[in-house]
Scaffold this motif. Structure first.
Motif, PDB file in Angstrom:
ATOM      1  N   ALA A  60       0.828  -1.207   0.000  1.00  0.00           N
ATOM      2  CA  ALA A  60       0.000   0.000   0.000  1.00  0.00           C
ATOM      3  C   ALA A  60       0.862   1.257   0.000  1.00  0.00           C
ATOM      4  N   GLY A  61       0.493   2.183  -0.856  1.00  0.00           N
ATOM      5  CA  GLY A  61       1.138   3.492  -0.882  1.00  0.00           C
ATOM      6  C   GLY A  61       0.205   4.584  -0.402  1.00  0.00           C
ATOM      7  N   GLU A  62      -1.071   4.234  -0.354  1.00  0.00           N
ATOM      8  CA  GLU A  62      -2.097   5.141   0.163  1.00  0.00           C
ATOM      9  C   GLU A  62      -3.025   4.329   1.062  1.00  0.00           C
ATOM     10  N   ILE A  63      -3.227   4.824   2.275  1.00  0.00           N
ATOM     11  CA  ILE A  63      -4.047   4.110   3.255  1.00  0.00           C
ATOM     12  C   ILE A  63      -5.108   5.050   3.805  1.00  0.00           C
ATOM     13  N   ILE A  64      -6.321   4.556   3.831  1.00  0.00           N
ATOM     14  CA  ILE A  64      -7.421   5.301   4.444  1.00  0.00           C
ATOM     15  C   ILE A  64      -7.798   4.561   5.724  1.00  0.00           C
ATOM     16  N   VAL A  65      -7.705   5.258   6.831  1.00  0.00           N
ATOM     17  CA  VAL A  65      -8.078   4.701   8.129  1.00  0.00           C
ATOM     18  C   VAL A  65      -9.569   4.962   8.325  1.00  0.00           C
ATOM     19  N   ARG A  88       3.367   9.302   9.592  1.00  0.00           N
ATOM     20  CA  ARG A  88       3.754  10.030   8.371  1.00  0.00           C
ATOM     21  C   ARG A  88       5.204  10.521   8.440  1.00  0.00           C
ATOM     22  N   ILE A  89       5.617  10.953   9.619  1.00  0.00           N
ATOM     23  CA  ILE A  89       6.994  11.432   9.786  1.00  0.00           C
ATOM     24  C   ILE A  89       7.978  10.309   9.503  1.00  0.00           C
ATOM     25  N   LYS A  90       7.674   9.100  10.001  1.00  0.00           N
ATOM     26  CA  LYS A  90       8.552   7.945   9.789  1.00  0.00           C
ATOM     27  C   LYS A  90       8.438   7.377   8.372  1.00  0.00           C
ATOM     28  N   HIS A  91       7.299   7.608   7.727  1.00  0.00           N
ATOM     29  CA  HIS A  91       7.028   7.045   6.401  1.00  0.00           C
ATOM     30  C   HIS A  91       6.468   8.138   5.482  1.00  0.00           C
ATOM     31  N   PRO A  92       7.303   9.108   5.108  1.00  0.00           N
ATOM     32  CA  PRO A  92       6.792  10.240   4.328  1.00  0.00           C
ATOM     33  C   PRO A  92       6.282   9.863   2.933  1.00  0.00           C
ATOM     34  N   ASP A  93       6.644   8.689   2.452  1.00  0.00           N
ATOM     35  CA  ASP A  93       6.208   8.264   1.124  1.00  0.00           C
ATOM     36  C   ASP A  93       4.827   7.600   1.137  1.00  0.00           C
ATOM     37  N   ILE A  94       4.253   7.378   2.308  1.00  0.00           N
ATOM     38  CA  ILE A  94       2.934   6.750   2.435  1.00  0.00           C
ATOM     39  C   ILE A  94       1.889   7.834   2.698  1.00  0.00           C
ATOM     40  N   ARG A  95       0.862   7.865   1.861  1.00  0.00           N
ATOM     41  CA  ARG A  95      -0.241   8.817   2.058  1.00  0.00           C
ATOM     42  C   ARG A  95      -1.283   8.164   2.958  1.00  0.00           C
ATOM     43  N   ILE A  96      -1.656   8.877   4.015  1.00  0.00           N
ATOM     44  CA  ILE A  96      -2.629   8.357   4.972  1.00  0.00           C
ATOM     45  C   ILE A  96      -3.697   9.406   5.212  1.00  0.00           C
TER      46      ILE A  96
END
Length: 120
Positions: A60-65, A88-96
């Protein structure tokens, strides 16, 4: 890939966790093309961070909680957004992003009406 993390409060009661797992399986049946995992705010090994990690590991590169909560209490307003920001800080390439609570939905009123009918 876009994925969904269903996030519930959590409980020490095993039956509570089993209920969410059953609801999640029913949801997956309705949305077979969607990658879905579950996580919990408290009392469970799979917390928000671990749930997000599971989805990232699946590509996943984009996650919706999606919060499996009725109301917009402190977890919704403060705790979850804060934990998402930390991730997000630890994984800036993942959109949440975060979806809405179950809230005041007429479909829930229908379920409640069914439960009342059963009880009468």
């Amino acid at each position: 890939m876009k994925a969904i993390l269903i996030l519930a409060h959590g409980s020490r009661e095993k039956t509570t966790l089993e209920t969410l797992e059953r609801v999640t399986e029913m949801t997956k049946t309705q949305l077979p093309e969607v990658v879905i995992e579950t996580a919990y705010m408290e009392f469970c090994e799979v917390n928000l961070e671990k749930g997000l990690d599971k989805l990232v590991e699946r590509g996943a590169g984009e996650i919706i909680v999606i919060p499996y909560f009725l109301f917009s209490g402190v977890h919704i307003r403060e705790d979850i957004p804060s934990e998402i920001d930390e991730y997000r800080i630890k994984h800036p390439d993942i959109r949440i992003s975060m979806g809405s609570t179950l809230g005041a939905d007429p479909r829930l009123a229908g379920v409640l009406a069914d439960r009342i009918r059963e009880a009468l």
